[in-house]
Design an enzyme around this catalytic site. Sequence first.
Site, short mmCIF file in Angstrom:
data_model
loop_
_atom_site.label_atom_id
_atom_site.label_comp_id
_atom_site.label_asym_id
_atom_site.label_seq_id
_atom_site.Cartn_x
_atom_site.Cartn_y
_atom_site.Cartn_z
NE ARG A 107 48.82 -23.88 12.29
CZ ARG A 107 47.52 -24.09 12.48
NH1 ARG A 107 46.99 -25.23 12.13
NH2 ARG A 107 46.76 -23.16 13.02
CB ILE A 142 40.08 -29.65 26.17
CG1 ILE A 142 40.50 -29.30 27.60
CG2 ILE A 142 39.71 -28.40 25.37
CD1 ILE A 142 39.52 -28.45 28.38
CB CYS A 188 41.34 -28.58 13.18
SG CYS A 188 41.56 -28.85 14.91
CG ASP A 211 47.35 -26.11 23.78
OD1 ASP A 211 47.27 -24.88 23.65
OD2 ASP A 211 46.49 -26.89 23.32
NE ARG A 227 39.82 -24.35 15.21
CZ ARG A 227 38.59 -24.32 14.73
NH1 ARG A 227 38.38 -24.69 13.49
NH2 ARG A 227 37.60 -23.90 15.46
NE ARG A 268 39.78 -26.31 18.28
CZ ARG A 268 41.02 -25.94 17.98
NH1 ARG A 268 41.76 -26.71 17.24
NH2 ARG A 268 41.50 -24.78 18.40
N PRO A 269 33.66 -26.19 17.25
CG PRO A 269 31.91 -26.63 18.71
CD PRO A 269 33.23 -27.18 18.25
CB VAL A 270 32.90 -20.59 16.24
CG1 VAL A 270 34.37 -20.95 16.06
CG2 VAL A 270 32.15 -20.66 14.90
CG ASP A 271 28.37 -23.48 19.92
OD1 ASP A 271 29.53 -23.89 19.78
OD2 ASP A 271 27.71 -23.70 20.94
CE LYS A 293 49.92 -21.73 18.36
NZ LYS A 293 48.46 -21.83 18.26
CG ASN A 294 47.64 -20.29 21.54
OD1 ASN A 294 47.78 -20.17 20.32
ND2 ASN A 294 47.49 -21.46 22.13
C1 EPZ Z 1 42.49 -22.21 22.21
O1 EPZ Z 1 41.72 -22.80 21.19
C2 EPZ Z 1 43.95 -22.41 21.80
N1 EPZ Z 1 44.20 -21.71 20.53
C3 EPZ Z 1 44.23 -23.90 21.65
O2 EPZ Z 1 45.61 -24.04 21.36
C4 EPZ Z 1 43.94 -24.58 22.99
O3 EPZ Z 1 44.14 -25.97 22.85
C5 EPZ Z 1 42.50 -24.29 23.41
O4 EPZ Z 1 42.26 -22.87 23.45
C6 EPZ Z 1 42.18 -24.85 24.79
O5 EPZ Z 1 43.06 -24.32 25.74
C7 EPZ Z 1 44.36 -20.37 20.55
O6 EPZ Z 1 44.28 -19.73 21.59
C8 EPZ Z 1 44.62 -19.71 19.23
P1 EPZ Z 1 38.35 -23.46 23.06
P2 EPZ Z 1 40.12 -22.53 21.14
O7 EPZ Z 1 37.35 -22.58 22.38
O8 EPZ Z 1 39.82 -21.21 21.71
C9 EPZ Z 1 34.45 -26.09 22.80
C10 EPZ Z 1 47.48 -24.85 20.22
O9 EPZ Z 1 47.97 -25.98 20.16
N2 EPZ Z 1 33.81 -24.91 22.17
O10 EPZ Z 1 38.86 -23.05 24.40
O11 EPZ Z 1 39.66 -22.82 19.76
C11 EPZ Z 1 35.52 -26.73 21.92
O12 EPZ Z 1 34.94 -27.66 21.03
C12 EPZ Z 1 45.99 -24.66 20.12
O13 EPZ Z 1 48.15 -23.79 20.38
C13 EPZ Z 1 32.45 -24.96 21.87
O14 EPZ Z 1 31.78 -25.97 22.12
O15 EPZ Z 1 39.60 -23.64 22.12
C14 EPZ Z 1 36.42 -27.40 22.92
O16 EPZ Z 1 35.88 -28.66 23.26
C15 EPZ Z 1 45.26 -25.97 19.85
N3 EPZ Z 1 31.86 -23.86 21.31
C16 EPZ Z 1 36.34 -26.48 24.16
O17 EPZ Z 1 35.18 -25.65 23.94
C17 EPZ Z 1 32.56 -22.73 21.03
O18 EPZ Z 1 31.97 -21.75 20.51
C18 EPZ Z 1 37.53 -25.58 24.34
O19 EPZ Z 1 37.76 -24.94 23.11
C19 EPZ Z 1 33.95 -22.70 21.32
C20 EPZ Z 1 34.55 -23.80 21.90
#
Ligand code: EPZ
Length: 420
Positions: A399, A329, A116, A307, A92, A121-124, A22-23
């Site tokens: 999902r 995480i 969520c 995960d 997301r 889950r910020p996207v900054d 999926k990812n």
């Molecule tokens: C990906 O999510 C995966 N989803 C998640 O899988 C997985 O848990 C996660 O990576 C960590 O491995 C997909 O790939 C679609 P991150 P993502 O950005 O990219 C912080 C599942 O169960 N962060 O790596 O959204 C954030 O808050 C899902 O399949 C910022 O601060 O995760 C977190 O603490 C759940 N600013 C950390 O980074 C940002 O702009 C890691 O988040 C982005 C992230």
Amino acid sequence: MQKLKIHGGYPLKGDVRISGAKNAALPILAASLLTAEPLVLSNVPQLNDIGTMLKLLTEMGVTTERSPEAATLQANNLTSLVASYDLVKTMRASILVLGPLVARFGEARVSLPGGCAIGARPVDLHIKGLEAMGATISIEAGYIHAKATKLKGARIFMDTVTVTGTENLLMAACLADGITTLENAACEPEVVDLAECLIKMGAHIRGHGTDVITVEGVSTLHGASHSVMPDRIETGTFLAAVAAMGTIGGDVRITHAQPRSLDAVIEKLRGAGVKIAFTVDEIHVSMHQRSSAINLRTAPYPAFPTDMQAQFIALNCIANGTSVITETIFENRFMHVQELVRLGAKIDIDGNTAIVHGVDKLTGTSVMATDLRASACLVIAGLVAEGETLIDRIYHLDRGYDHIEQKLTALGAKIERVNE
Ligand code: EPZ
């Protein structure tokens, strides 16, 4: 509302085939926006999140053809550069269209994904990286509005390892003018799979799989064919399920897998007493004794994946001994714990740490899924609990798992989907 009904206590034996990841599939579907030519994908899993991404792309004007395990996409006649809230709020990962849209079309309006269940889950970092490449970005009425005449290569340091942040910026950099370096990049196998697909499309990428990725932008990308990597989290979930069977017994051959992407998980399971042997694409896993408690701490790849945390808490519930599980995480990824306590588990939470005291047995009852991997954890618990477990809100499970009850039934589990 559909529920899963599980009668626990039956051994797991036989073969199970792993579906596409999926990812990895989600960013690769978004990569179709980077070219006017067809992107032909195979080993695409049949999951609700995949359906949502295809719906989002179709709404933008991407032509999409879908067969059971394949998809062909072509973005040669886009009609919209908007990813609407009603779709983004359900998934997301829709944020992954942001980078490709700005890179190829110079503009995008993508709804800010809300928080969520598992965290804010910020996207900054996605936004900062695009600004570093020259995009002007404003937040208007809950939407990210990004514009750029032409993205320029930049040196981007991400202070937190972000998987989709790395993927968004990697895709954007492919069409930027000049060289981009992504530092403190995510090393996850899904990032590597996306990079391999982009390289087939004509991108110039080096260092993928390490924490420094270098991209030399090109003017256009062409179509390609790509087979999505196997889902390592689905694989890990089946490994944890067999391990949890303990003296009930498990002896399963997992095919079409990618064992090399699961080193941390396999090492932990071997430490718990699970027998695991593997070739390049198959894993043979067996268990006929009670597992030993395993401590773990989640962290970015190649460390133990977040995960897989919930699934390992389920395993530790009935292990011999006490285990300490630390989630580094996400700030709220222990919601499955209270549901496991309903099944008889003994777990204390202290901040981002769960202390699991192994019990001799769990007893089936009604429980509720709260997020995708929490629902997988409850399925594992139901397989080993005495009696019947009824899991509500299994739309979370759908999902991210492709026909999981059919796969488990084929292994001997007594599990069925019921309409309540
Ligand atoms: C990906 O999510 C995966 N989803 C998640 O899988 C997985 O848990 C996660 O990576 C960590 O491995 C997909 O790939 C679609 P991150 P993502 O950005 O990219 C912080 C599942 O169960 N962060 O790596 O959204 C954030 O808050 C899902 O399949 C910022 O601060 O995760 C977190 O603490 C759940 N600013 C950390 O980074 C940002 O702009 C890691 O988040 C982005 C992230």
